[in-house]
Write an enzyme that holds these catalytic residues in place. Structure first.
Site, PDB file in Angstrom:
ATOM      1  N   HIS A   7      29.785 -36.573 -68.667  1.00  0.00           N
ATOM      2  CA  HIS A   7      30.719 -37.299 -67.802  1.00  0.00           C
ATOM      3  C   HIS A   7      32.044 -37.527 -68.541  1.00  0.00           C
ATOM      4  O   HIS A   7      33.122 -37.323 -67.990  1.00  0.00           O
ATOM      5  CB  HIS A   7      30.166 -38.676 -67.415  1.00  0.00           C
ATOM      6  CG  HIS A   7      28.963 -38.654 -66.516  1.00  0.00           C
ATOM      7  ND1 HIS A   7      27.802 -39.305 -66.828  1.00  0.00           N
ATOM      8  CD2 HIS A   7      28.753 -38.074 -65.306  1.00  0.00           C
ATOM      9  CE1 HIS A   7      26.923 -39.147 -65.843  1.00  0.00           C
ATOM     10  NE2 HIS A   7      27.467 -38.398 -64.911  1.00  0.00           N
ATOM     11  N   LYS A  45      16.522 -44.643 -56.213  1.00  0.00           N
ATOM     12  CA  LYS A  45      15.201 -44.813 -56.817  1.00  0.00           C
ATOM     13  C   LYS A  45      15.333 -44.565 -58.303  1.00  0.00           C
ATOM     14  O   LYS A  45      16.250 -43.884 -58.750  1.00  0.00           O
ATOM     15  CB  LYS A  45      14.231 -43.802 -56.197  1.00  0.00           C
ATOM     16  CG  LYS A  45      13.536 -44.372 -54.953  1.00  0.00           C
ATOM     17  CD  LYS A  45      12.466 -43.415 -54.455  1.00  0.00           C
ATOM     18  CE  LYS A  45      13.054 -42.476 -53.420  1.00  0.00           C
ATOM     19  NZ  LYS A  45      12.217 -41.324 -53.130  1.00  0.00           N
TER      20      LYS A  45
HETATM   21  P1  ADP Z   1      25.544 -38.377 -58.646  1.00  0.00           P
HETATM   22  O1  ADP Z   1      24.300 -39.190 -58.384  1.00  0.00           O
HETATM   23  O2  ADP Z   1      26.659 -38.679 -57.732  1.00  0.00           O
HETATM   24  O3  ADP Z   1      25.305 -36.904 -58.825  1.00  0.00           O
HETATM   25  P2  ADP Z   1      25.916 -38.444 -61.504  1.00  0.00           P
HETATM   26  O4  ADP Z   1      26.242 -39.623 -62.360  1.00  0.00           O
HETATM   27  O5  ADP Z   1      24.626 -37.757 -61.764  1.00  0.00           O
HETATM   28  O6  ADP Z   1      26.034 -38.980 -60.042  1.00  0.00           O
HETATM   29  O7  ADP Z   1      27.061 -37.372 -61.599  1.00  0.00           O
HETATM   30  C1  ADP Z   1      28.385 -37.682 -61.265  1.00  0.00           C
HETATM   31  C2  ADP Z   1      29.232 -36.427 -61.373  1.00  0.00           C
HETATM   32  O8  ADP Z   1      29.265 -35.996 -62.726  1.00  0.00           O
HETATM   33  C3  ADP Z   1      28.711 -35.244 -60.578  1.00  0.00           C
HETATM   34  O9  ADP Z   1      29.803 -34.503 -60.111  1.00  0.00           O
HETATM   35  C4  ADP Z   1      27.955 -34.446 -61.597  1.00  0.00           C
HETATM   36  O10 ADP Z   1      27.914 -33.077 -61.242  1.00  0.00           O
HETATM   37  C5  ADP Z   1      28.819 -34.665 -62.821  1.00  0.00           C
HETATM   38  N1  ADP Z   1      28.084 -34.502 -64.065  1.00  0.00           N
HETATM   39  C6  ADP Z   1      26.936 -35.081 -64.438  1.00  0.00           C
HETATM   40  N2  ADP Z   1      26.567 -34.677 -65.668  1.00  0.00           N
HETATM   41  C7  ADP Z   1      27.530 -33.809 -66.076  1.00  0.00           C
HETATM   42  C8  ADP Z   1      27.734 -33.015 -67.256  1.00  0.00           C
HETATM   43  N3  ADP Z   1      26.857 -33.010 -68.255  1.00  0.00           N
HETATM   44  N4  ADP Z   1      28.830 -32.257 -67.288  1.00  0.00           N
HETATM   45  C9  ADP Z   1      29.689 -32.226 -66.262  1.00  0.00           C
HETATM   46  N5  ADP Z   1      29.569 -32.924 -65.143  1.00  0.00           N
HETATM   47  C10 ADP Z   1      28.504 -33.700 -65.048  1.00  0.00           C
END
Ligand code: ADP
Length: 167
Positions: free
Chosen positions: A21, A45
């Site tokens: 992120h 969940k």
């Molecule tokens: P959501 O439940 O909305 O998918 P996440 O926190 O899992 O929330 O992800 C938020 C965003 O960050 C999404 O666009 C996801 O694809 C992106 N994301 C998550 N992990 C990574 C990573 N390792 N590298 C790049 N983008 C990521």
């Protein structure tokens, strides 16, 4: 004519925030004047941290690392409604792999169809292409070393939380 001020929201669960992120956020900071990290409050969940805790952890990171223009808050309900409320020009989402693309395209097209808002995608660095919050939670619960994949303060919070939940 002056350059337009560009604001984006980066919505997600961030349960917890990972280096993947952060990689997307750092790249996004080059594209946008203001980037609002938006922690979804919709009931998920398997949530490990409450939305309040996630916001607090991210706020700590923003303070620690100098991140001009970046802020964090939580939101309820539809992402596009939140984006409109914040007067955001774009939604930012991260891409890890082709598997992400299918779902993200669907989401982006739906958001554009219902609200006319564009989604901007940023590809993560190769080293975070396999990093997900879900896997982080699993590996942490089994005692694996995650120091390369999440920031130190987040790792410490994660270890504390898992110790508590085992009791
Ligand atoms: P959501 O439940 O909305 O998918 P996440 O926190 O899992 O929330 O992800 C938020 C965003 O960050 C999404 O666009 C996801 O694809 C992106 N994301 C998550 N992990 C990574 C990573 N390792 N590298 C790049 N983008 C990521």
């Amino acid at each position: 004519m002056g350059k337009k001020f560009v604001r984006a929201i980066f919505p997600g669960s961030f349960d917890p925030i990972t280096n993947g992120h952060l990689d997307v956020i750092n790249r996004g900071m080059k594209l946008f004047d203001e980037l609002i990290l938006a922690v979804g409050r919709s009931p998920v969940k398997n949530q490990l941290f409450t939305p309040e805790e996630r916001v607090e952890m991210i706020a700590e990171l923003i303070r620690q690392r100098r991140m001009p223009g970046v802020s964090v808050e939580s939101f309820d309900g539809l992402t596009v409604e939140y984006a409109a409320k914040k007067k955001a020009d774009f939604i930012l989402r991260g891409l890890r792999s082709l598997t992400d693309v299918q779902y993200e395209f669907q989401l982006a097209m739906t958001n554009r169809a219902v609200a006319g808002i564009e989604t901007v995608f940023i590809m993560t660095s190769e080293q975070y292409g396999f990093t997900s919050s879900t896997l982080i939670r699993e590996v942490a619960s089994l005692g694996g070393d995650l120091s390369n994949l999440i920031p130190e303060n987040i790792y410490n919070r994660l270890k504390q939380r898992l110790k508590k939940s085992k009791k």
